[in-house]
Design a protein around this motif. Structure first.
Motif, PDB file in Angstrom:
ATOM      1  N   GLY A  53     -13.409   2.027 107.952  1.00 51.00           N
ATOM      2  CA  GLY A  53     -13.637   2.411 109.337  1.00 51.00           C
ATOM      3  C   GLY A  53     -15.118   2.659 109.611  1.00 51.00           C
ATOM      4  N   PHE A  54     -15.472   2.683 110.887  1.00 50.92           N
ATOM      5  CA  PHE A  54     -16.830   2.932 111.361  1.00 50.92           C
ATOM      6  C   PHE A  54     -17.842   1.906 110.829  1.00 50.92           C
ATOM      7  CE2 PHE A  54     -15.179   7.366 111.968  1.00 50.92           C
ATOM      8  CZ  PHE A  54     -15.218   7.316 113.350  1.00 50.92           C
ATOM      9  N   VAL A  55     -18.448   2.140 109.672  1.00 50.18           N
ATOM     10  CA  VAL A  55     -19.559   1.266 109.242  1.00 50.18           C
ATOM     11  C   VAL A  55     -19.086  -0.080 108.737  1.00 50.18           C
ATOM     12  CG1 VAL A  55     -21.057   3.199 108.723  1.00 50.18           C
ATOM     13  CG2 VAL A  55     -19.600   2.264 106.939  1.00 50.18           C
ATOM     14  N   GLY A  56     -17.843  -0.193 108.355  1.00 48.10           N
ATOM     15  CA  GLY A  56     -17.297  -1.492 107.995  1.00 48.10           C
ATOM     16  C   GLY A  56     -17.735  -2.030 106.650  1.00 48.10           C
ATOM     17  N   ASN A  57     -17.594  -1.249 105.591  1.00 48.39           N
ATOM     18  CA  ASN A  57     -17.884  -1.756 104.247  1.00 48.39           C
ATOM     19  C   ASN A  57     -16.727  -2.631 103.765  1.00 48.39           C
ATOM     20  OD1 ASN A  57     -20.388  -0.383 103.923  1.00 48.39           O
ATOM     21  ND2 ASN A  57     -19.265   1.494 103.529  1.00 48.39           N
ATOM     22  N   PRO A  58     -17.014  -3.865 103.322  1.00 46.89           N
ATOM     23  CA  PRO A  58     -15.953  -4.787 102.918  1.00 46.89           C
ATOM     24  C   PRO A  58     -15.715  -4.821 101.407  1.00 46.89           C
ATOM     25  CG  PRO A  58     -17.974  -6.012 103.181  1.00 46.89           C
ATOM     26  CD  PRO A  58     -18.310  -4.560 103.427  1.00 46.89           C
ATOM     27  N   TYR A  59     -14.476  -5.122 101.060  1.00 47.86           N
ATOM     28  CA  TYR A  59     -14.106  -5.316  99.663  1.00 47.86           C
ATOM     29  C   TYR A  59     -13.120  -6.475  99.605  1.00 47.86           C
ATOM     30  CZ  TYR A  59     -16.189  -0.735  99.067  1.00 47.86           C
ATOM     31  OH  TYR A  59     -17.063   0.312  99.068  1.00 47.86           O
ATOM     32  N   TYR A  60     -13.154  -7.217  98.475  1.00 48.16           N
ATOM     33  CA  TYR A  60     -12.368  -8.441  98.388  1.00 48.16           C
ATOM     34  C   TYR A  60     -11.622  -8.541  97.065  1.00 48.16           C
ATOM     35  CZ  TYR A  60     -15.547  -9.724 102.154  1.00 48.16           C
ATOM     36  OH  TYR A  60     -16.259  -9.745 103.329  1.00 48.16           O
ATOM     37  N   ALA A  61     -10.521  -9.278  97.114  1.00 47.61           N
ATOM     38  CA  ALA A  61      -9.861  -9.673  95.878  1.00 47.61           C
ATOM     39  C   ALA A  61     -10.754 -10.693  95.172  1.00 47.61           C
ATOM     40  CB  ALA A  61      -8.502 -10.288  96.190  1.00 47.61           C
ATOM     41  N   ASP A  62     -10.688 -10.707  93.859  1.00 47.52           N
ATOM     42  CA  ASP A  62     -11.522 -11.633  93.096  1.00 47.52           C
ATOM     43  C   ASP A  62     -11.252 -13.087  93.467  1.00 47.52           C
ATOM     44  OD1 ASP A  62     -11.457  -9.699  89.996  1.00 47.52           O
ATOM     45  OD2 ASP A  62     -12.745  -9.561  91.764  1.00 47.52           O
ATOM     46  N   SER A  63     -10.029 -13.386  93.828  1.00 47.44           N
ATOM     47  CA  SER A  63      -9.640 -14.761  94.123  1.00 47.44           C
ATOM     48  C   SER A  63     -10.296 -15.316  95.380  1.00 47.44           C
ATOM     49  CB  SER A  63      -8.123 -14.867  94.246  1.00 47.44           C
ATOM     50  OG  SER A  63      -7.651 -14.015  95.279  1.00 47.44           O
ATOM     51  N   VAL A  64     -10.785 -14.438  96.255  1.00 51.22           N
ATOM     52  CA  VAL A  64     -11.379 -14.903  97.509  1.00 51.22           C
ATOM     53  C   VAL A  64     -12.850 -14.522  97.646  1.00 51.22           C
ATOM     54  CG1 VAL A  64      -9.129 -14.739  98.622  1.00 51.22           C
ATOM     55  CG2 VAL A  64     -10.785 -12.887  98.922  1.00 51.22           C
ATOM     56  N   LYS A  65     -13.357 -13.759  96.703  1.00 49.19           N
ATOM     57  CA  LYS A  65     -14.735 -13.292  96.776  1.00 49.19           C
ATOM     58  C   LYS A  65     -15.686 -14.475  96.826  1.00 49.19           C
ATOM     59  CE  LYS A  65     -15.133  -9.574  94.513  1.00 49.19           C
ATOM     60  NZ  LYS A  65     -15.231  -8.594  93.397  1.00 49.19           N
ATOM     61  N   GLY A  66     -16.624 -14.427  97.757  1.00 49.85           N
ATOM     62  CA  GLY A  66     -17.578 -15.514  97.931  1.00 49.85           C
ATOM     63  C   GLY A  66     -17.115 -16.607  98.876  1.00 49.85           C
ATOM     64  N   ARG A  67     -15.828 -16.586  99.221  1.00 48.10           N
ATOM     65  CA  ARG A  67     -15.287 -17.614 100.131  1.00 48.10           C
ATOM     66  C   ARG A  67     -14.804 -17.007 101.449  1.00 48.10           C
ATOM     67  NH1 ARG A  67     -10.793 -20.278  98.869  1.00 48.10           N
ATOM     68  NH2 ARG A  67      -9.906 -18.620  97.587  1.00 48.10           N
ATOM     69  N   PHE A  68     -14.303 -15.787 101.395  1.00 45.78           N
ATOM     70  CA  PHE A  68     -13.765 -15.123 102.586  1.00 45.78           C
ATOM     71  C   PHE A  68     -14.700 -13.989 102.998  1.00 45.78           C
ATOM     72  CE2 PHE A  68      -8.918 -16.013 101.938  1.00 45.78           C
ATOM     73  CZ  PHE A  68      -9.195 -17.354 101.772  1.00 45.78           C
ATOM     74  N   THR A  69     -14.745 -13.728 104.314  1.00 49.93           N
ATOM     75  CA  THR A  69     -15.530 -12.620 104.841  1.00 49.93           C
ATOM     76  C   THR A  69     -14.694 -11.849 105.850  1.00 49.93           C
ATOM     77  OG1 THR A  69     -17.590 -13.867 104.588  1.00 49.93           O
ATOM     78  CG2 THR A  69     -17.629 -11.964 106.052  1.00 49.93           C
ATOM     79  N   ILE A  70     -14.559 -10.556 105.627  1.00 47.29           N
ATOM     80  CA  ILE A  70     -13.860  -9.690 106.570  1.00 47.29           C
ATOM     81  C   ILE A  70     -14.901  -8.973 107.416  1.00 47.29           C
ATOM     82  CG2 ILE A  70     -13.730  -7.745 104.940  1.00 47.29           C
ATOM     83  CD1 ILE A  70     -10.991  -7.042 106.186  1.00 47.29           C
ATOM     84  N   SER A  71     -14.610  -8.836 108.702  1.00 50.86           N
ATOM     85  CA  SER A  71     -15.521  -8.141 109.600  1.00 50.86           C
ATOM     86  C   SER A  71     -14.706  -7.484 110.705  1.00 50.86           C
ATOM     87  CB  SER A  71     -16.555  -9.111 110.186  1.00 50.86           C
ATOM     88  OG  SER A  71     -15.919 -10.123 110.955  1.00 50.86           O
ATOM     89  N   ARG A  72     -15.358  -6.621 111.448  1.00 51.73           N
ATOM     90  CA  ARG A  72     -14.659  -5.949 112.539  1.00 51.73           C
ATOM     91  C   ARG A  72     -15.590  -5.789 113.727  1.00 51.73           C
ATOM     92  NH1 ARG A  72     -12.371  -0.741 110.261  1.00 51.73           N
ATOM     93  NH2 ARG A  72     -11.752  -0.392 112.426  1.00 51.73           N
ATOM     94  N   ASP A  73     -14.988  -5.833 114.910  1.00 48.89           N
ATOM     95  CA  ASP A  73     -15.692  -5.584 116.158  1.00 48.89           C
ATOM     96  C   ASP A  73     -14.974  -4.424 116.823  1.00 48.89           C
ATOM     97  OD1 ASP A  73     -16.735  -5.528 118.732  1.00 48.89           O
ATOM     98  OD2 ASP A  73     -16.956  -7.684 118.855  1.00 48.89           O
ATOM     99  N   ASN A  74     -15.517  -3.241 116.678  1.00 49.10           N
ATOM    100  CA  ASN A  74     -14.836  -2.048 117.185  1.00 49.10           C
ATOM    101  C   ASN A  74     -14.771  -2.035 118.710  1.00 49.10           C
ATOM    102  OD1 ASN A  74     -14.331  -1.047 114.595  1.00 49.10           O
ATOM    103  ND2 ASN A  74     -16.302   0.026 114.527  1.00 49.10           N
ATOM    104  N   ALA A  75     -15.713  -2.667 119.352  1.00 47.13           N
ATOM    105  CA  ALA A  75     -15.687  -2.729 120.819  1.00 47.13           C
ATOM    106  C   ALA A  75     -14.529  -3.574 121.320  1.00 47.13           C
ATOM    107  CB  ALA A  75     -17.007  -3.288 121.339  1.00 47.13           C
ATOM    108  N   LYS A  76     -14.111  -4.536 120.499  1.00 44.44           N
ATOM    109  CA  LYS A  76     -13.008  -5.424 120.886  1.00 44.44           C
ATOM    110  C   LYS A  76     -11.705  -5.057 120.180  1.00 44.44           C
ATOM    111  CE  LYS A  76     -15.943  -9.414 121.908  1.00 44.44           C
ATOM    112  NZ  LYS A  76     -16.227 -10.844 121.611  1.00 44.44           N
ATOM    113  N   ASN A  77     -11.725  -3.999 119.384  1.00 44.06           N
ATOM    114  CA  ASN A  77     -10.518  -3.611 118.627  1.00 44.06           C
ATOM    115  C   ASN A  77      -9.966  -4.780 117.811  1.00 44.06           C
ATOM    116  OD1 ASN A  77     -10.732  -1.101 119.777  1.00 44.06           O
ATOM    117  ND2 ASN A  77      -8.626  -0.997 120.488  1.00 44.06           N
ATOM    118  N   THR A  78     -10.849  -5.495 117.167  1.00 44.52           N
ATOM    119  CA  THR A  78     -10.447  -6.708 116.461  1.00 44.52           C
ATOM    120  C   THR A  78     -11.075  -6.763 115.076  1.00 44.52           C
ATOM    121  OG1 THR A  78     -10.226  -7.915 118.550  1.00 44.52           O
ATOM    122  CG2 THR A  78     -10.390  -9.228 116.550  1.00 44.52           C
TER     123      THR A  78
END
Length: 126
Positions: A53-78
């Motif tokens: 929450g808030f600052v949006g620190n991401p963490y990934y499964a090893d199987s997707v690390k380097g290929r997937f990116t998670i992000s959030r836009d709190n203004a859009k609730n998305t």
């Protein structure tokens, strides 16, 4: 109460990209950690990525690390999951999940998520 609606799934060739979106209803979206999980046919649902929450620190499964990116836009609730260099083994139903209001820290276990979307199908052809 939080409702989550995923979108953006579809059919893509190996090596291609897709971006999944998860729109959240309800208040105080910014102060809940969010996650993406997936379930392939015949397999258990597994963790893919999470973002705090808030600052949006991401963490990934090893199987997707380097290929997937998670992000959030709190203004859009998305929350988003940008998937690149997709492989056939990425084929699954992808679920968005929310921990709940006030649960800012990330979590990797499904039991720590209170709210779930209906899922969106991602199919990667070889």
């Amino acid at each position: 109460q939080v409702q989550l609606v995923e979108s953006g799934g579809g059919l893509v060739q190996a090596g291609g990209s897709l971006r999944l979106s998860c729109a959240a209803s309800g208040r105080a979206f910014s102060n809940t950690a969010m996650g993406w999980f997936r379930q392939a046919p015949g397999k258990e649902r597994e963790f893919v990525a999470t973002i705090s929450g808030f600052v949006g620190n991401p963490y990934y499964a090893d199987s997707v690390k380097g290929r997937f990116t998670i992000s959030r836009d709190n203004a859009k609730n998305t929350v988003y999951l940008q998937m690149s260099t997709l492989k056939p083994e990425d084929t699954a139903v992808y679920y968005c999940a929310a921990r709940g209001q006030g649960y800012i820290d990330v979590a990797f276990a499904q039991a720590n998520y209170r709210y779930w979307g209906q899922g969106t199908q991602v199919t990667v052809s070889s």
